[in-house]
Design a protein around this motif. Sequence first.
Motif, PDB file in Angstrom:
ATOM      1  N   ILE A  75      19.537 -69.089 -97.931  1.00  0.00           N
ATOM      2  CA  ILE A  75      19.065 -67.717 -97.710  1.00  0.00           C
ATOM      3  C   ILE A  75      18.084 -67.707 -96.539  1.00  0.00           C
ATOM      4  N   PHE A  76      18.355 -66.848 -95.571  1.00  0.00           N
ATOM      5  CA  PHE A  76      17.440 -66.621 -94.457  1.00  0.00           C
ATOM      6  C   PHE A  76      16.569 -65.405 -94.773  1.00  0.00           C
ATOM      7  N   ILE A  77      15.291 -65.530 -94.520  1.00  0.00           N
ATOM      8  CA  ILE A  77      14.366 -64.408 -94.702  1.00  0.00           C
ATOM      9  C   ILE A  77      13.827 -64.027 -93.335  1.00  0.00           C
ATOM     10  N   GLN A  78      14.090 -62.805 -92.917  1.00  0.00           N
ATOM     11  CA  GLN A  78      13.716 -62.343 -91.591  1.00  0.00           C
ATOM     12  C   GLN A  78      12.288 -61.790 -91.560  1.00  0.00           C
ATOM     13  N   CYS A  79      11.773 -61.667 -90.341  1.00  0.00           N
ATOM     14  CA  CYS A  79      10.479 -61.008 -90.074  1.00  0.00           C
ATOM     15  C   CYS A  79       9.308 -61.673 -90.803  1.00  0.00           C
ATOM     16  N   ALA A 123      18.951 -66.351 -86.635  1.00  0.00           N
ATOM     17  CA  ALA A 123      19.482 -66.521 -87.984  1.00  0.00           C
ATOM     18  C   ALA A 123      21.002 -66.428 -87.991  1.00  0.00           C
ATOM     19  N   THR A 124      21.544 -65.478 -87.240  1.00  0.00           N
ATOM     20  CA  THR A 124      22.991 -65.291 -87.194  1.00  0.00           C
ATOM     21  C   THR A 124      23.689 -66.526 -86.636  1.00  0.00           C
ATOM     22  N   LYS A 125      23.126 -67.090 -85.577  1.00  0.00           N
ATOM     23  CA  LYS A 125      23.703 -68.304 -84.988  1.00  0.00           C
ATOM     24  C   LYS A 125      23.708 -69.451 -85.992  1.00  0.00           C
ATOM     25  N   ASN A 126      22.557 -69.686 -86.610  1.00  0.00           N
ATOM     26  CA  ASN A 126      22.461 -70.818 -87.538  1.00  0.00           C
ATOM     27  C   ASN A 126      23.274 -70.590 -88.804  1.00  0.00           C
ATOM     28  N   ALA A 127      23.399 -69.335 -89.217  1.00  0.00           N
ATOM     29  CA  ALA A 127      24.247 -69.024 -90.374  1.00  0.00           C
ATOM     30  C   ALA A 127      25.695 -69.402 -90.069  1.00  0.00           C
ATOM     31  N   VAL A 141      21.480 -63.380 -95.421  1.00  0.00           N
ATOM     32  CA  VAL A 141      20.400 -63.030 -94.493  1.00  0.00           C
ATOM     33  C   VAL A 141      19.732 -61.764 -95.017  1.00  0.00           C
ATOM     34  N   CYS A 142      18.462 -61.887 -95.411  1.00  0.00           N
ATOM     35  CA  CYS A 142      17.695 -60.740 -95.889  1.00  0.00           C
ATOM     36  C   CYS A 142      16.912 -60.157 -94.711  1.00  0.00           C
ATOM     37  N   TYR A 143      17.153 -58.901 -94.391  1.00  0.00           N
ATOM     38  CA  TYR A 143      16.617 -58.328 -93.164  1.00  0.00           C
ATOM     39  C   TYR A 143      16.056 -56.922 -93.389  1.00  0.00           C
ATOM     40  N   LEU A 144      15.314 -56.442 -92.398  1.00  0.00           N
ATOM     41  CA  LEU A 144      14.810 -55.064 -92.400  1.00  0.00           C
ATOM     42  C   LEU A 144      15.681 -54.182 -91.512  1.00  0.00           C
ATOM     43  N   ASP A 145      15.850 -54.585 -90.252  1.00  0.00           N
ATOM     44  CA  ASP A 145      16.795 -53.967 -89.322  1.00  0.00           C
ATOM     45  C   ASP A 145      17.472 -55.107 -88.575  1.00  0.00           C
ATOM     46  N   LEU A 146      18.774 -55.006 -88.394  1.00  0.00           N
ATOM     47  CA  LEU A 146      19.479 -56.028 -87.625  1.00  0.00           C
ATOM     48  C   LEU A 146      19.403 -55.659 -86.150  1.00  0.00           C
ATOM     49  N   ARG A 147      18.749 -56.491 -85.375  1.00  0.00           N
ATOM     50  CA  ARG A 147      18.510 -56.187 -83.969  1.00  0.00           C
ATOM     51  C   ARG A 147      19.322 -57.110 -83.078  1.00  0.00           C
TER      52      ARG A 147
END
Length: 925
Positions: A163-167, A187-191, A205-211
């Motif tokens: 699980i990736f945790i963003q921000c 995160a996207t690359k490593n996923a 990938v747990c995110y707030l906004d995908l940028r």
Amino acid sequence: MQEVTSSAGNFAIKILKKSRYVDEKKCTGCGLCPEVCPIEIPNEFEVGLGVRKAIYVPFPQAVPLIYTIDQDFCIGCGLCIDVCDPDAINLDQRSQEITLNVNAIIVATGFDEFDPHIKKEYGYGVYENVITTLQLERMLSPTGPTQGNLKRLSDGKEPKRVIFIQCVGSRDQKTNQYCSRVCCMFATKNAQLIKQHDPSAEVYVCYLDLRAYGKGYEEYRKRAEQQFGVKYIRGRVAQIIEDSLTKNLFVKAINTITNEVIELQADLVVLSAGLIKTKNQSEMAKKLGIELAQDGFFREFNLKSNPVATPKEGIFLAGLAQGPKDIPDSVAQGRAAACAAANSLGKPTKVMEVKKVEYEEIPPDKARIGVFVCHCGINIAGTVDISKVVEYAKSLPDVVFSTDDLFMCSEPAQAKIREKVKELDLNRIVVAACSPKMHEQTFRNALRQAGLSPYYFEMANIREHDSWTHMYDRKAATDKAKELVRAAVARAKFLEIVPSKIVSVEPSALVIGGGVAGLTAALEIANQGFKVNVVEMQKDVGGIVTKLNKVSPTNENAAVIIESLIKQVKSDPNIILHTSTTLDEVKGNIGDFEVKLGPNGTKLKAGVIIVATGAQEFTPIGKYGFGTHPNIITQLQLEQLLKQNKLGNPKIIAMIQCVGARETKGRKYCSRICCNTALKNAQLIKEKYPHADVYVCYQDIIANGRGMEEYYLKAQEMGVAFLNFHSNNPPRIEPNGQKISLKIFDQFLSSELDLESDYVVLSCPLVPSPGTKELADKLGLTLSPDGFFEESHPKLGPLDTRKSGIYICGCAQFPKDISDTVAQAKGAASAALIPLKMGQIELELIKAIIDKDACISCAICKRVCPYGAIEMVLVDKKRFAKVNEVLCQGCGICAGACPTGAAILRYYRDKQLIAQLEALLKSEV
């Protein structure tokens, strides 16, 4: 850096060169010394995951590859001295204080990773299986502590659920408010890499906004989701709890769509830690006499019009010293800073003399071929069995040496090629690696430095053509790699030296496009004393910025920025503006382009060309009722209404994001600037009409750029409402008399809203300017799938094209805001100034030639040549075809069309290609 004194044009810098205790001139980088060193300490480069010796190199690809003794841990045993044959160890060496006198300073200090220990809720440093993205990078690297194998730190097992945790440390009121810009794609690359290693692994990938705002980024993110099965969850993680027996992790998050608490179990959690200023940034700012901004990074002179200069004359910024950014933006800004520094040094005084090197012609029967196979990290080695390819290459005819390297494009690997050429008298080199488009020139340079003709080089693409296309079939990929290497070796035997000639560079530049990018690039080149012709198809220069009201996040008047720029250009005696003008024809090469302009047929010469044709707003015909109601408008139309104070007295204004962008089919890309524009105009409306309700309907708020996250927060504080919709359930529009009914299902509220709006504003992407495809054909350039001009390398060459002497910048390359456009324009000017200042270049002649004895004077080659490079001549009463080597682009069409084989393309002769094809058709591997 110890101290900086004096001023612009005459800086005195005291630096401390610390002792290595190793003689730099004697050390060969052989690696014997760390093998005998008995001391092991944590390796800083491995981010706490590995160890190093007291004598070490900072990282495997270090340049120069010279060892250093860490005296804080050295016990003085002398074992390194005993094994060092070159006698490079010098324990008496002392640090030196050196004073440098320079005219300009470029600050490119990079970044540090945010320390997640501060975020207690994530358990970093407490739970062994919670790591950061940089630690994950080192794990996935073949040169890292786990040799590219992903392992749990608690038990060494391969994780099945990650699980990736963003921000983490970004977009956070308690730590750093700003967005770190790179984390979503990190995160996207490593996923994807994890899924390539183990397709059965579950990755979240747990995110707030995908940028995903960069060129090709949105498509890359969708690929992760749709092709690899990466699961994206919109949610903020509140807590991580460890099972003390299994060391598994329970991740508690709040799903921001449903507002429900969810719990996920993970074997490994990766914290996408933000990018922060370097630890010595404040101290360095004081020494340099420049300021830090509120985010801790260095403050630029002007965020929009001059992002690389500082308020102190002669000091410039590049890359992450100015704030978080990705590699292409860092490269562009680095070039821009170099350009600004060069302009501060004054105009060039003399032309450099280019010396032509003559190489020995080596016949095929004397071929001694060396094969070098690249792992490309795990890009190739993750699929192809490299050792088998290397061994197979050794069995091929004329191959006298075969080896592999983790990264053949690295300097140590290049040094290995040069070394083996001299040691083994190699006279043909085959590199099996990535696309020639990426690094062919890199390897040719290695041959040149070794004293071998750069055209005795052949490349086998075992990445794009093999490992990436057969990633789930290791045996098939390995067999295909052998076949590609066999074909490359067969062709290499028959390679010949391609002649070259020294040509003078026409001391002028052509800039196509008169917007911010084109005008900025023209000014930078003109400031160095070179003539610049600017061609603009519209009747006025200024581009799309002339239609803007204000710019974000500074809220400066766009007119002030563009009018100042236009005034400078029009007053510069070295710049000639050609408005209402098109480019009809381009011939020639770098150093000597011949250009014909329309509609008057004016002819010009140029040494270099910069393409800065900009972009235009997409017209959303057929979308959300555009064209059916006068108050359904685009953001650019709203800019005009605000600028002219003609908005009336609205009560409700609704904006819809991603109209014609981020589509499943069509324009798949994120246009990078639309959210920023909506945030700006929403704020301006609230300032002028405080009682008006402003709604922004969005999928992700991609507040991209320095200061934009804080700008986003300000919009919320001002009362701008943000309504989130899913792409599968977009808003619906129903005109209702003077009003417009906008119905939207807000995912956060889990309910449908009906907004009786005075205006509905559509945020549309930028699309290529009219005539882009036709212009690309005239210039001999290619376009990316999105329709914008294609760069030579997506990361390292964002301003270069595949054609030498032609550069791209601004929105011609991809949508971007003014700040990034200015940086790219200055960067393109920097690249263009290199051949202009040199005055001479060596031009390779991979061109067509005519065998006069075989020519039957049919003129077919003349008719099919798209560049008009062939003419029929009469010599000694015999008529035959002749090639103009300046106009010829080496496309090879004539060679394919010639019925007798008289037309020949150097470096692609029939005997070379036939040998390659015959080798491919053999079945044994």
